[in-house]
Scaffold this motif. Sequence first.
Motif, PDB file in Angstrom:
ATOM      1  N   LEU A 136      47.224  31.716  30.186  1.00 54.68           N
ATOM      2  CA  LEU A 136      47.900  31.346  31.434  1.00 54.68           C
ATOM      3  C   LEU A 136      48.787  32.486  31.936  1.00 54.68           C
ATOM      4  O   LEU A 136      48.805  32.792  33.130  1.00 54.68           O
ATOM      5  N   GLN A 137      49.528  33.107  31.028  1.00 54.14           N
ATOM      6  CA  GLN A 137      50.420  34.196  31.434  1.00 54.14           C
ATOM      7  C   GLN A 137      49.639  35.407  31.932  1.00 54.14           C
ATOM      8  O   GLN A 137      50.020  36.029  32.929  1.00 54.14           O
ATOM      9  N   LEU A 138      48.563  35.747  31.244  1.00 56.75           N
ATOM     10  CA  LEU A 138      47.763  36.889  31.681  1.00 56.75           C
ATOM     11  C   LEU A 138      47.149  36.616  33.049  1.00 56.75           C
ATOM     12  O   LEU A 138      47.096  37.500  33.903  1.00 56.75           O
ATOM     13  N   ARG A 139      46.701  35.383  33.265  1.00 57.71           N
ATOM     14  CA  ARG A 139      46.055  35.046  34.530  1.00 57.71           C
ATOM     15  C   ARG A 139      47.055  34.908  35.663  1.00 57.71           C
ATOM     16  O   ARG A 139      46.880  35.463  36.735  1.00 57.71           O
ATOM     17  N   PHE A 140      48.126  34.154  35.426  1.00 58.33           N
ATOM     18  CA  PHE A 140      49.003  33.808  36.540  1.00 58.33           C
ATOM     19  C   PHE A 140      50.270  34.655  36.635  1.00 58.33           C
ATOM     20  O   PHE A 140      50.828  34.785  37.712  1.00 58.33           O
ATOM     21  N   THR A 141      50.727  35.235  35.544  1.00 57.47           N
ATOM     22  CA  THR A 141      51.886  36.123  35.622  1.00 57.47           C
ATOM     23  C   THR A 141      51.449  37.538  35.962  1.00 57.47           C
ATOM     24  O   THR A 141      52.001  38.163  36.857  1.00 57.47           O
ATOM     25  N   LEU A 142      50.456  38.033  35.229  1.00 57.81           N
ATOM     26  CA  LEU A 142      49.961  39.381  35.512  1.00 57.81           C
ATOM     27  C   LEU A 142      48.915  39.399  36.607  1.00 57.81           C
ATOM     28  O   LEU A 142      48.614  40.450  37.148  1.00 57.81           O
ATOM     29  N   GLY A 143      48.320  38.256  36.911  1.00 54.71           N
ATOM     30  CA  GLY A 143      47.313  38.189  37.962  1.00 54.71           C
ATOM     31  C   GLY A 143      45.992  38.827  37.568  1.00 54.71           C
ATOM     32  O   GLY A 143      45.240  39.275  38.433  1.00 54.71           O
TER      33      GLY A 143
END
Length: 183
Positions: A136-143
């Motif tokens: 989730l963090q890689l997808r939505f925080t880092l885009g």
Amino acid sequence: MDVPIPLPLWGDASLCAQLYRECAPKLLAYLRRHVPTQEDAEDMLLEVFLAALEHEARLAKMDEDERRAWLGTVTRNRVIDFHRRTRRHPVLPLEKAEETPGSRWEQPEHLVLRHETYTNLHNSIQNLSAIQQEVLQLRFTLGLRCTEIAKILHKREGAVRTMLSRTLNALRDLYKQKEGGRE
């Protein structure tokens, strides 16, 4: 987070300067969520781009997705190294998250409802496994795209897509359970 990020010392025409302009804000946001202070996050961002500068010739041979995945991997490894060194696992508490500009003018009941919603979402995310949280963090925080996440996690793109879909469904179910319990 509207923190101005100073431009690096190398020339504006370099590949690293271009990558810095494009990726630094997202990388800094990712780092900030994983380390206790803004200064630690900024130091780690500097380390990431020093590594990029050292490997600029190698990066020049990569396509855009590979470069972003490379930066994501280096950033993720810096976070892991940081936690190995400090033996701490800090997470930015929801209470310390910056409010959006203008939010201080909202009505108190809106703030309370938003706080409850964020708390429920935060608690739901905490109930996910570590790999689900990381995806989730890689997808939505880092885009990052699924292809980039797959390279970072050393998994197939299809496996990452499936994991992301299942994670979002699980998060949705957990959130609905918490929301249902609130009423």
